[in-house]
Design an enzyme around this catalytic site. Structure first.
Site, PDB file in Angstrom:
ATOM      1  N   ASP A  70      41.042  37.545  43.271  1.00 19.10           N
ATOM      2  CA  ASP A  70      42.211  37.105  42.517  1.00 19.10           C
ATOM      3  C   ASP A  70      42.333  35.581  42.538  1.00 19.10           C
ATOM      4  O   ASP A  70      41.560  34.889  43.199  1.00 19.10           O
ATOM      5  CB  ASP A  70      43.497  37.763  43.048  1.00 19.10           C
ATOM      6  N   ASN A 139      54.192  43.087  51.070  1.00 19.58           N
ATOM      7  CA  ASN A 139      54.819  44.141  50.250  1.00 19.58           C
ATOM      8  C   ASN A 139      53.829  45.264  49.940  1.00 19.58           C
ATOM      9  O   ASN A 139      54.091  46.092  49.070  1.00 19.58           O
ATOM     10  CB  ASN A 139      55.360  43.536  48.946  1.00 19.58           C
ATOM     11  N   HIS A 141      50.811  44.848  48.667  1.00 16.51           N
ATOM     12  CA  HIS A 141      49.918  44.588  47.536  1.00 16.51           C
ATOM     13  C   HIS A 141      48.461  44.464  47.991  1.00 16.51           C
ATOM     14  O   HIS A 141      48.171  44.189  49.157  1.00 16.51           O
ATOM     15  CB  HIS A 141      50.371  43.374  46.717  1.00 16.51           C
ATOM     16  N   GLU A 146      50.499  44.247  42.478  1.00 17.56           N
ATOM     17  CA  GLU A 146      51.813  44.252  43.113  1.00 17.56           C
ATOM     18  C   GLU A 146      52.417  45.658  43.092  1.00 17.56           C
ATOM     19  O   GLU A 146      51.950  46.529  42.347  1.00 17.56           O
ATOM     20  CB  GLU A 146      52.741  43.288  42.370  1.00 17.56           C
TER      21      GLU A 146
HETATM   22  P1  PGA Z   1      46.886  37.053  54.097  1.00 19.06           P
HETATM   23  O1  PGA Z   1      47.194  37.635  52.649  1.00 19.06           O
HETATM   24  O2  PGA Z   1      45.490  37.506  54.438  1.00 19.06           O
HETATM   25  O3  PGA Z   1      46.959  35.564  53.933  1.00 19.06           O
HETATM   26  O4  PGA Z   1      47.893  37.612  55.039  1.00 19.06           O
HETATM   27  C1  PGA Z   1      47.066  38.993  52.431  1.00 19.06           C
HETATM   28  C2  PGA Z   1      47.507  39.343  51.037  1.00 19.06           C
HETATM   29  O5  PGA Z   1      48.500  38.805  50.537  1.00 19.06           O
HETATM   30  O6  PGA Z   1      46.865  40.198  50.420  1.00 19.06           O
END
Ligand code: PGA
Length: 251
Positions: A70, A139, A141, A146
């Site tokens: 992404d 959350n 995701h 999302e």
């Molecule tokens: P992070 O992000 O590895 O920085 O905790 C995870 C995500 O948002 O998918």
């Protein structure tokens, strides 16, 4: 409760090494593999460990293929904290991956349809994703899939959830408008042969437990993972602390 293939590790360093070794093994048995790699904080240790494993002569990361998971729309490589910058400077560059082996979203291109088409065509051209290495959002995701995303979403532009916009500021040393993102969609992720979800730290314990113990539910995108036959969950003790004993017993 569904049985989950869990690797439980003492700390972040052990977790990173376990994930790196697993990815190296998958590459060794899939010489034409397509890897879809998340760019958050979580996978960084594993990606650095993979570079070390290559330096020690135990894996060749340069023959396989990569698609970025992404990107924040409006950000590019020159923006410190963008997915492109994190992945290039901590993995693709140090590992010496040939440019033509990597497809990443360019968040600066106003033609988001082209960006989407290119990434999805790259995935198709390589016969689908062999391995997706994922982190989990606060959350639930996956990438920028999302809460509420359909499992039929192939990928493309999305409006970011409030949690994602707030949490996302941690990657940047200056304010950016984090409103939209572009992502590989659940349909392509869930079609991958292997899915590795990696999480560390106490702050992930509740969302990991919620997603791993519920029936698949679009409100929690990561809850689709346990029904996938190639799903593997890699945790440190803190991130596993919310899981029920029946699940941990399998670890
Ligand atoms: P992070 O992000 O590895 O920085 O905790 C995870 C995500 O948002 O998918």
């Amino acid at each position: 409760m569904r049985k989950i293939n869990i690797s439980l590790n003492e700390n972040y360093e052990d977790l990173s090494m376990a994930v790196a070794n697993r990815i190296a093994a998958i590459i060794q048995s899939n010489p034409a593999a397509l890897l879809c790699l998340a760019a958050g904080d979580t996978p960084l240790g594993a990606l650095r460990a993979l570079v070390d494993i290559q330096a020690a002569g135990h894996v060749n990361l340069r023959n396989v293929w990569y698609v970025g998971l992404d990107e924040w729309l409006g950000l590019g490589y020159q923006d410190k904290g963008s997915c492109a910058q994190i992945m290039q400077d901590s993995f693709y560059g140090p590992a010496g991956i040939p440019l033509d082996h990597v497809s990443v979203f360019n968040g600066l291109d106003p033609d988001t349809a082209i960006q989407t088409t290119q990434a999805l065509a790259f995935i198709t051209a390589h016969g689908g994703i062999t391995l997706a290495l994922l982190g989990i959002g606060m959350n639930g995701h996956l990438g920028f899939n999302e809460p509420g995303t359909s499992i039929d979403f192939p990928g493309g532009v999305v409006n970011l959830a409030e949690t994602t916009r707030t949490v996302g500021t941690k990657y940047f040393d200056k304010p950016f408008p984090l409103e939209r993102g572009i992502t590989v969609g659940l349909r392509n992720l869930l079609a991958a042969r292997h899915l590795i979800l990696m999480a560390n730290g106490e702050k992930k314990a509740a969302i990991v437990a919620a997603c791993m113990t519920t029936q698949p539910d679009s409100a929690l995108p990561a809850s689709w993972l346990p029904v996938h036959p190639g799903f593997e969950l890699y945790l440190d003790r803190a991130a596993a602390s919310g899981l029920p004993d029946q699940l941990i017993k399998h670890a």
